[in-house]
Write a protein that holds these residues in place. Structure first.
Motif, short mmCIF file in Angstrom:
data_model
loop_
_atom_site.label_atom_id
_atom_site.label_comp_id
_atom_site.label_asym_id
_atom_site.label_seq_id
_atom_site.Cartn_x
_atom_site.Cartn_y
_atom_site.Cartn_z
N GLN A 107 0.88 -1.17 0.00
CA GLN A 107 0.00 0.00 0.00
C GLN A 107 0.91 1.21 0.00
O GLN A 107 1.47 1.58 1.04
CB GLN A 107 -0.89 0.03 1.24
N SER A 121 3.94 11.02 1.11
CA SER A 121 3.30 9.71 1.27
C SER A 121 2.22 9.77 2.36
O SER A 121 2.32 10.54 3.31
CB SER A 121 4.34 8.66 1.61
N TYR A 122 1.23 8.91 2.17
CA TYR A 122 0.10 8.86 3.09
C TYR A 122 -0.25 7.42 3.40
O TYR A 122 -0.03 6.52 2.58
CB TYR A 122 -1.13 9.55 2.48
N SER A 123 -0.86 7.21 4.56
CA SER A 123 -1.36 5.89 4.92
C SER A 123 -2.75 5.69 4.34
O SER A 123 -3.42 6.64 3.92
CB SER A 123 -1.41 5.74 6.44
N SER A 165 -5.46 5.14 5.79
CA SER A 165 -6.51 5.85 6.55
C SER A 165 -6.65 7.31 6.14
O SER A 165 -7.64 7.95 6.49
CB SER A 165 -6.23 5.75 8.05
N HIS A 166 -5.68 7.86 5.41
CA HIS A 166 -5.74 9.26 5.00
C HIS A 166 -6.24 9.47 3.57
O HIS A 166 -6.35 10.61 3.12
CB HIS A 166 -4.35 9.90 5.14
#
Length: 153
Positions: free
Chosen positions: A7, A103-105, A107-108
């Motif tokens: 991911q 970059s993002y997880s 959930s964001h």
């Protein structure tokens, strides 16, 4: 045989050369569709794309076999040619050197999508320079002002 699972969500931001406001709303959708095609042809997933007359935000779900700098280089090179061949502007169009990548997880994702979709509203309150410097600060990215985009103040 094992497979690879990942991911990786990246927001890419880059500007028109000399921060000229050259991306016109009459052809920005055509540009976004063209860039979408580049990303998909490289095997990546476009989540959302939007921008302003002087810069663009692209949110991508990336596979680990993709080199981000190669992808951005191809987006810029091909879209430069596309814009100039279509004669969307009366002067030659070029993207400025460099880009930001954040970059993002998982959930964001929704929050980032809404942020990018609302660029035109967002920039009624904040300049691109303020926005970009805020990204660098939020993500704790060390930088030298002389190597940032050429700002028009």
């Amino acid at each position: 045989m094992a497979d690879t699972y990942s991911q990786i969500y990246i927001q890419v931001v880059f500007s028109v050369q000399n921060r000229k406001a050259l991306i016109h709303e009459s052809w920005e959708d055509e540009l976004y569709k063209y860039i979408t095609g580049i990303i998909q042809n490289k095997g990546q997933k476009l989540i959302v794309i939007n921008g302003m007359p002087d810069h663009i935000h692209i949110f991508i779900g990336m596979k680990p076999n993709c080199c981000l700098s190669d992808l951005v280089r191809e987006i810029k090179k091909s879209s430069n040619s596309f814009i100039n061949e279509k004669q969307f502007t009366t002067i030659p169009f070029y993207w400025q050197e460099g880009f930001g990548a954040f970059s993002y997880s998982f959930s964001h994702i929704d929050k980032v999508v809404q942020y990018i979709k609302n660029q035109k509203t967002h920039h009624q309150k904040k300049t691109f320079k303020e926005e970009y410097l805020e990204f660098l600060e939020k993500f704790k990215i060390e930088h030298k002002d002389e190597y940032l985009f050429e700002w028009l103040d």
